[in-house]
Motif scaffolding. Structure first.
Motif, PDB file in Angstrom:
ATOM      1  N   GLN A   9      -0.921  -1.728  -7.327  1.00 20.88           N
ATOM      2  CA  GLN A   9      -1.049  -1.893  -8.757  1.00 20.88           C
ATOM      3  C   GLN A   9      -2.393  -1.642  -8.977  1.00 20.88           C
ATOM      4  N   ASP A  10      -3.559  -1.500  -8.022  1.00 23.27           N
ATOM      5  CA  ASP A  10      -4.777  -1.318  -8.176  1.00 23.27           C
ATOM      6  C   ASP A  10      -4.851   0.290  -8.511  1.00 23.27           C
ATOM      7  N   LEU A  11      -5.398   0.322  -9.519  1.00 21.50           N
ATOM      8  CA  LEU A  11      -5.726   1.847  -9.922  1.00 21.50           C
ATOM      9  C   LEU A  11      -6.803   2.610  -9.050  1.00 21.50           C
ATOM     10  N   SER A  12      -7.571   1.619  -8.539  1.00 20.87           N
ATOM     11  CA  SER A  12      -8.687   2.402  -7.666  1.00 20.87           C
ATOM     12  C   SER A  12      -8.072   2.936  -6.384  1.00 20.87           C
ATOM     13  N   ALA A  13      -7.013   2.056  -5.983  1.00 24.03           N
ATOM     14  CA  ALA A  13      -6.463   2.305  -4.508  1.00 24.03           C
ATOM     15  C   ALA A  13      -5.583   3.672  -4.905  1.00 24.03           C
TER      16      ALA A  13
ATOM     17  N   TYR B 235      10.389   5.704   4.260  1.00 23.83           N
ATOM     18  CA  TYR B 235       9.789   4.234   4.089  1.00 23.83           C
ATOM     19  C   TYR B 235       8.972   4.176   3.008  1.00 23.83           C
ATOM     20  N   ILE B 236       8.713   2.805   2.825  1.00 31.60           N
ATOM     21  CA  ILE B 236       7.957   2.283   1.782  1.00 31.60           C
ATOM     22  C   ILE B 236       6.784   1.514   2.374  1.00 31.60           C
ATOM     23  N   ASP B 237       5.542   1.650   1.722  1.00 24.04           N
ATOM     24  CA  ASP B 237       4.329   1.056   2.058  1.00 24.04           C
ATOM     25  C   ASP B 237       3.914   0.353   0.790  1.00 24.04           C
ATOM     26  N   ALA B 238       4.437  -1.074   0.717  1.00 21.46           N
ATOM     27  CA  ALA B 238       4.324  -1.600  -0.589  1.00 21.46           C
ATOM     28  C   ALA B 238       3.041  -1.968  -1.091  1.00 21.46           C
ATOM     29  N   THR B 239       2.303  -1.969  -0.143  1.00 16.54           N
ATOM     30  CA  THR B 239       0.780  -2.272  -0.560  1.00 16.54           C
ATOM     31  C   THR B 239      -0.231  -1.358   0.149  1.00 16.54           C
ATOM     32  N   PHE B 240      -0.482  -0.403  -0.584  1.00 21.02           N
ATOM     33  CA  PHE B 240      -1.295   0.677  -0.159  1.00 21.02           C
ATOM     34  C   PHE B 240      -2.623   0.554   0.298  1.00 21.02           C
ATOM     35  N   GLY B 241      -3.277  -0.169  -0.521  1.00 18.99           N
ATOM     36  CA  GLY B 241      -4.692  -0.765  -0.321  1.00 18.99           C
ATOM     37  C   GLY B 241      -5.484   0.821  -0.134  1.00 18.99           C
ATOM     38  N   ARG B 242      -6.098   1.032   1.073  1.00 23.21           N
ATOM     39  CA  ARG B 242      -6.902   1.969   1.651  1.00 23.21           C
ATOM     40  C   ARG B 242      -6.092   2.784   2.440  1.00 23.21           C
ATOM     41  N   GLY B 243      -4.939   2.518   2.741  1.00 28.92           N
ATOM     42  CA  GLY B 243      -3.912   3.491   3.164  1.00 28.92           C
ATOM     43  C   GLY B 243      -3.813   3.577   4.717  1.00 28.92           C
TER      44      GLY B 243
ATOM     45  N   ALA C 196      -6.170   7.198  -3.061  1.00 31.40           N
ATOM     46  CA  ALA C 196      -5.158   7.848  -2.168  1.00 31.40           C
ATOM     47  C   ALA C 196      -5.300   9.306  -2.625  1.00 31.40           C
ATOM     48  N   LYS C 197      -5.250   9.834  -3.964  1.00 37.36           N
ATOM     49  CA  LYS C 197      -4.899  10.760  -4.492  1.00 37.36           C
ATOM     50  C   LYS C 197      -6.209  11.904  -3.832  1.00 37.36           C
ATOM     51  N   ASP C 198      -7.424  11.212  -3.819  1.00 37.02           N
ATOM     52  CA  ASP C 198      -8.701  12.036  -3.316  1.00 37.02           C
ATOM     53  C   ASP C 198      -8.729  12.099  -1.656  1.00 37.02           C
ATOM     54  N   LYS C 199      -8.000  11.035  -0.922  1.00 41.00           N
ATOM     55  CA  LYS C 199      -8.330  11.105   0.531  1.00 41.00           C
ATOM     56  C   LYS C 199      -7.139  11.634   1.295  1.00 41.00           C
ATOM     57  N   PHE C 200      -5.680  11.551   0.669  1.00 39.65           N
ATOM     58  CA  PHE C 200      -4.419  11.564   1.241  1.00 39.65           C
ATOM     59  C   PHE C 200      -4.124  13.084   0.550  1.00 39.65           C
ATOM     60  N   ASN C 201      -3.979  14.035   1.653  1.00 38.78           N
ATOM     61  CA  ASN C 201      -3.226  15.195   0.945  1.00 38.78           C
ATOM     62  C   ASN C 201      -1.783  15.746   1.822  1.00 38.78           C
TER      63      ASN C 201
ATOM     64  N   THR D  62       4.659   9.843  -1.618  1.00 42.47           N
ATOM     65  CA  THR D  62       4.775   9.681  -2.957  1.00 42.47           C
ATOM     66  C   THR D  62       4.077   8.595  -3.374  1.00 42.47           C
ATOM     67  N   LEU D  63       2.995   8.715  -4.414  1.00 39.71           N
ATOM     68  CA  LEU D  63       2.426   7.414  -4.830  1.00 39.71           C
ATOM     69  C   LEU D  63       2.743   7.007  -6.221  1.00 39.71           C
ATOM     70  N   ILE D  64       2.822   5.800  -6.253  1.00 40.80           N
ATOM     71  CA  ILE D  64       3.368   4.980  -7.248  1.00 40.80           C
ATOM     72  C   ILE D  64       2.282   3.853  -7.935  1.00 40.80           C
ATOM     73  N   HIS D  65       1.725   4.013  -9.076  1.00 41.18           N
ATOM     74  CA  HIS D  65       0.763   3.147  -9.603  1.00 41.18           C
ATOM     75  C   HIS D  65       1.791   1.926 -10.361  1.00 41.18           C
ATOM     76  N   SER D  66       2.095   0.906  -9.340  1.00 37.62           N
ATOM     77  CA  SER D  66       2.914  -0.034  -9.899  1.00 37.62           C
ATOM     78  C   SER D  66       2.703  -1.274  -9.117  1.00 37.62           C
ATOM     79  N   PRO D  67       3.119  -2.636  -9.334  1.00 37.22           N
ATOM     80  CA  PRO D  67       3.077  -3.689  -8.614  1.00 37.22           C
ATOM     81  C   PRO D  67       4.539  -3.443  -7.837  1.00 37.22           C
ATOM     82  N   PHE D  68       4.364  -4.089  -6.552  1.00 38.50           N
ATOM     83  CA  PHE D  68       5.855  -3.563  -5.792  1.00 38.50           C
ATOM     84  C   PHE D  68       7.119  -4.488  -6.394  1.00 38.50           C
ATOM     85  N   SER D  69       6.813  -5.275  -7.291  1.00 40.17           N
ATOM     86  CA  SER D  69       8.088  -6.004  -7.883  1.00 40.17           C
ATOM     87  C   SER D  69       8.769  -5.069  -8.578  1.00 40.17           C
TER      88      SER D  69
END
Length: 307
Positions: free
Chosen positions: A55-59, A26-34, A63-68, A73-80
């Motif tokens: 695409q928001d680096l803070s998100a 599955y894909i969550d195209a807009t992770f936000g705060r997960g 995720a890297k800090d809170k999700f283990n 799989t995290l991807i820093h990119s716009p969903f386009s």
């Protein structure tokens, strides 16, 4: 003051709409705060995969800090750019569902430094990805009056767009327009406030959409979903204003409605064209959710399944 709290709108409805398969991809195209990502992971088996874009680096850092979770799989990119990333992973045509929660998140609104809020003082930025592109202040400084008016009208449905644009350019003759409250106050001089809506709501929405090319990205992503999704893969999309919803609605309708047969031809003599999607309808937030989360007032969830 920044916040990492984000109350996912139509949380259960949007995840239920994916009709999750235990070991699916599955894909969550807009992770936000997960919020949605965690909800999906909680319902999946050990062999499942979830690919989350933001695409928001803070998100991504959050995720890297809170999700283990090895399934994430995290991807820093716009969903386009989803189709490119999925192709690189060798997963084109293998995705069982895509969830998209459009618009700006609560942490982005709550952090004055991001420039999304017309209620708190901060730099007039509005970029989802602050590592690239022009800020709202930079664009407003270089755009002419007609360009600004067109953006505010096209992406905000603001009837007084030309008056607002004129006021902005007159202000800039005397000083730089650099902060959120400067812009909000300018708009408030032109637009009369409503009971439940700040005068600057439409203008801020329009500039944010333009700066981030949100509608272009949405349109491209919907088209690419045809190749990304597997057969019986699902789209679950939450939008918060009519412009976004119109794009989603038209895409689903265009790709799910059979074209009428030529007059005079018996149906039995001509195979019907197979459409890419089947429209599974729309939902609104429950009265109880609207009562406890005012952001859900305008939310519309649309669902489609790939044939």
């Amino acid at each position: 003051m920044s916040s990492n709290h984000h109350q996912s709108v139509m949380f259960n409805e949007s995840i239920d709409a994916l009709d999750l398969i235990e070991h699916g991809i599955y894909i969550d195209a807009t992770f936000g705060r997960g919020g949605h990502s965690q909800g999906i992971l909680d319902r999946l088996g050990d062999q499942a995969q979830l690919i989350a874009f933001d695409q928001d680096l803070s998100a991504i850092e959050y995720a890297k800090d809170k999700f283990n979770d090895p399934r994430l799989t995290l991807i820093h990119s716009p969903f386009s750019q989803m189709h490119t990333a999925i192709e690189a992973l060798g997963l084109s045509g293998k995705i069982n569902g895509i969830l998209m929660d459009l618009g700006v998140s609560s942490p982005q609104l709550d952090n004055a430094d991001r420039g999304f809020s017309f209620q708190t003082e901060g730099p007039l930025d509005m970029r989802m990805n602050q590592t690239t592109g022009l800020s709202a202040a930079q664009w407003l400084a270089q755009a002419n009056e007609e360009e600004i008016a067109n953006v505010i009208y096209q992406f905000g449905d603001e009837k007084k767009s030309r008056h607002i644009a004129s006021r902005i350019k007159k202000f800039q003759l005397e000083q730089s327009l650099e902060t959120t409250l400067q812009l909000a106050n300018l708009v408030s001089e032109v637009v009369r406030g409503q009971k439940k809506k700040h005068p600057a709501t439409r203008t801020f929405q329009a500039i944010r959409i333009f700066i981030n090319q949100e509608l272009k990205q949405l349109t491209e992503t919907l088209e690419h979903s045809k190749d990304v999704l597997s057969n019986n893969g699902r789209l679950s999309i939450i939008s918060f204003h009519s412009i976004e919803d119109r794009i989603v609605k038209r895409f689903i309708q265009k790709n799910s409605r059979q074209k009428p047969l030529p007059k005079g031809l018996p149906v039995a003599n001509q195979a019907l064209e197979k459409m890419p999607f089947k429209d599974l309808g729309k939902q609104f937030a429950s009265k109880d959710e609207v009562k406890h989360n005012k952001r859900s007032r305008s939310a519309i969830l649309r669902v489609a399944v790939k044939n």
